[in-house]
Design a protein around this motif. Structure first.
Motif, PDB file in Angstrom:
ATOM      1  N   ARG A 109      71.911  43.792  -0.505  1.00 52.86           N
ATOM      2  CA  ARG A 109      70.065  43.488   0.222  1.00 52.86           C
ATOM      3  C   ARG A 109      69.760  43.744   1.265  1.00 52.86           C
ATOM      4  N   GLY A 110      70.854  44.640   1.855  1.00 50.47           N
ATOM      5  CA  GLY A 110      70.790  45.795   2.932  1.00 50.47           C
ATOM      6  C   GLY A 110      70.971  44.912   4.498  1.00 50.47           C
ATOM      7  N   ARG A 111      71.691  44.166   3.796  1.00 51.39           N
ATOM      8  CA  ARG A 111      71.899  43.954   5.288  1.00 51.39           C
ATOM      9  C   ARG A 111      73.661  44.103   5.385  1.00 51.39           C
ATOM     10  N   GLN A 112      73.726  44.751   6.878  1.00 53.44           N
ATOM     11  CA  GLN A 112      74.559  45.445   8.258  1.00 53.44           C
ATOM     12  C   GLN A 112      76.260  44.803   8.172  1.00 53.44           C
ATOM     13  N   THR A 113      76.909  45.473   7.173  1.00 48.33           N
ATOM     14  CA  THR A 113      77.915  44.742   7.255  1.00 48.33           C
ATOM     15  C   THR A 113      78.920  45.297   7.904  1.00 48.33           C
ATOM     16  N   LEU A 114      79.301  46.642   7.781  1.00 50.49           N
ATOM     17  CA  LEU A 114      80.242  46.731   9.057  1.00 50.49           C
ATOM     18  C   LEU A 114      79.631  48.392   9.892  1.00 50.49           C
ATOM     19  N   ARG A 115      80.460  47.690  10.994  1.00 48.05           N
ATOM     20  CA  ARG A 115      80.470  50.095  11.291  1.00 48.05           C
ATOM     21  C   ARG A 115      81.528  50.325  11.572  1.00 48.05           C
ATOM     22  N   PHE A 116      82.034  51.858  11.947  1.00 50.63           N
ATOM     23  CA  PHE A 116      82.860  52.672  11.937  1.00 50.63           C
ATOM     24  C   PHE A 116      82.297  54.044  12.745  1.00 50.63           C
ATOM     25  N   THR A 117      83.501  54.316  12.867  1.00 50.27           N
ATOM     26  CA  THR A 117      84.009  55.781  13.095  1.00 50.27           C
ATOM     27  C   THR A 117      85.128  56.265  13.206  1.00 50.27           C
ATOM     28  N   ALA A 118      85.277  57.967  12.985  1.00 45.11           N
ATOM     29  CA  ALA A 118      86.590  58.268  12.110  1.00 45.11           C
ATOM     30  C   ALA A 118      86.366  59.595  13.267  1.00 45.11           C
ATOM     31  N   ASP A 119      87.767  60.138  12.483  1.00 43.01           N
ATOM     32  CA  ASP A 119      88.132  61.696  13.555  1.00 43.01           C
ATOM     33  C   ASP A 119      88.243  62.084  11.578  1.00 43.01           C
ATOM     34  N   LEU A 120      87.846  63.463  11.888  1.00 44.01           N
ATOM     35  CA  LEU A 120      88.326  64.393  11.141  1.00 44.01           C
ATOM     36  C   LEU A 120      88.604  65.358  11.872  1.00 44.01           C
ATOM     37  N   CYS A 121      89.037  66.012  10.715  1.00 43.14           N
ATOM     38  CA  CYS A 121      89.838  67.085  10.917  1.00 43.14           C
ATOM     39  C   CYS A 121      90.616  68.276   9.071  1.00 43.14           C
ATOM     40  N   GLY A 122      90.066  69.768   9.434  1.00 46.47           N
ATOM     41  CA  GLY A 122      89.843  70.088   8.017  1.00 46.47           C
ATOM     42  C   GLY A 122      90.628  71.431   8.476  1.00 46.47           C
ATOM     43  N   GLU A 123      91.850  72.009   7.203  1.00 46.46           N
ATOM     44  CA  GLU A 123      91.483  73.265   7.124  1.00 46.46           C
ATOM     45  C   GLU A 123      91.575  73.692   5.787  1.00 46.46           C
ATOM     46  N   TRP A 124      91.622  75.189   5.981  1.00 45.97           N
ATOM     47  CA  TRP A 124      91.051  76.140   4.161  1.00 45.97           C
ATOM     48  C   TRP A 124      91.513  77.274   4.802  1.00 45.97           C
TER      49      TRP A 124
ATOM     50  N   ALA B  61      76.053  48.910  -2.764  1.00 48.38           N
ATOM     51  CA  ALA B  61      76.279  49.050  -0.778  1.00 48.38           C
ATOM     52  C   ALA B  61      75.947  50.990  -0.424  1.00 48.38           C
ATOM     53  N   GLU B  62      75.458  50.267   0.757  1.00 51.55           N
ATOM     54  CA  GLU B  62      74.753  52.108   1.083  1.00 51.55           C
ATOM     55  C   GLU B  62      75.751  52.312   2.488  1.00 51.55           C
ATOM     56  N   LEU B  63      75.792  53.049   2.429  1.00 51.12           N
ATOM     57  CA  LEU B  63      76.512  53.810   3.709  1.00 51.12           C
ATOM     58  C   LEU B  63      75.315  54.766   4.377  1.00 51.12           C
ATOM     59  N   THR B  64      74.992  54.775   5.461  1.00 46.72           N
ATOM     60  CA  THR B  64      74.816  56.180   6.179  1.00 46.72           C
ATOM     61  C   THR B  64      75.919  56.493   7.087  1.00 46.72           C
ATOM     62  N   LEU B  65      75.669  57.888   6.763  1.00 41.50           N
ATOM     63  CA  LEU B  65      76.726  58.412   8.431  1.00 41.50           C
ATOM     64  C   LEU B  65      76.452  59.579   8.459  1.00 41.50           C
ATOM     65  N   SER B  66      77.147  59.919  10.117  1.00 45.16           N
ATOM     66  CA  SER B  66      76.588  61.017  10.707  1.00 45.16           C
ATOM     67  C   SER B  66      77.771  61.329  10.851  1.00 45.16           C
TER      68      SER B  66
END
Length: 191
Positions: A49-64, A162-167
């Motif tokens: 419906r477009g209603r915010q249900t959750l917020r979050f932060t995340a830590d990431l780390c990558g090795e290639w 659901a829809e997610l927007t992430l920076s």
């Protein structure tokens, strides 16, 4: 009636986008550069419906190394949950991407072009004391060398649920992933 149906089909086809529409866009997204070292993400999840249900932060780390990568993620949700994901990624010279993770059913696949990545996979998410498999359609757009916007839709039975927007911001491309890798392993062991 047939002409109207044909016209509608052509109009919808002409309006659909593919990742190749972005092949001339810069800066060029290279996963082994953007997802190298540490990063931080901020996201909002909306229901159908477009209603915010959750917020979050995340830590990431990558090795290639040679087109193969490990991306470690720890998510901190507004409802108190902490979750982890360990992506095992592969990128070939044509920009095709594939990946697996513990909560991904089968294999994720996608394509890089210009500043964008489109990929799709089935994600198994916690739901109402059990789990639910949803189809995830991910669009990632590189804004500048350190910042990326991720727009995601999640579908069940072909309907958007659901829809997610992430920076995502790359914070240190030469960071050691050992601490986050250990945290991911500890969280995975608790499952």
């Amino acid at each position: 009636m047939r002409i109207a149906l044909l016209a509608a089909t052509l109009l919808l086809t002409a309006c659909s986008k593919t990742v190749l529409d972005y092949r001339q866009q810069t800066p060029v997204l290279k996963l082994d550069e953007f997802f190298a070292g540490s990063g931080r993400a901020y996201g909002v999840l909306h229901d159908w419906r477009g209603r915010q249900t959750l917020r979050f932060t995340a830590d990431l780390c990558g090795e290639w190394q040679q087109g193969r990568g490990d991306l470690y993620e720890v998510f901190y949700f507004s409802d108190g949950r902490i979750e982890q994901r360990h992506w095992r990624l592969q990128q070939d010279s044509s920009g095709k991407i594939s990946g697996t993770a513990g909560d991904v059913v089968g294999e994720a696949s996608g394509q890089l072009a210009g500043n964008a990545l489109y990929w799709q996979y089935v994600l198994r998410i916690p739901y109402d004391g059990s789990t639910l498999d949803v189809t995830v359609k991910d669009w990632l757009y590189l804004i500048d060398p350190q910042n990326l916007i991720n727009r995601t839709t999640m579908h069940k039975f072909g309907l958007k649920v659901a829809e997610l927007t992430l920076s995502i911001q790359q914070t240190d491309s030469s960071a050691d992933c050992t601490p986050l890798k250990q945290q991911v392993a500890e969280l995975a062991a608790k499952l």
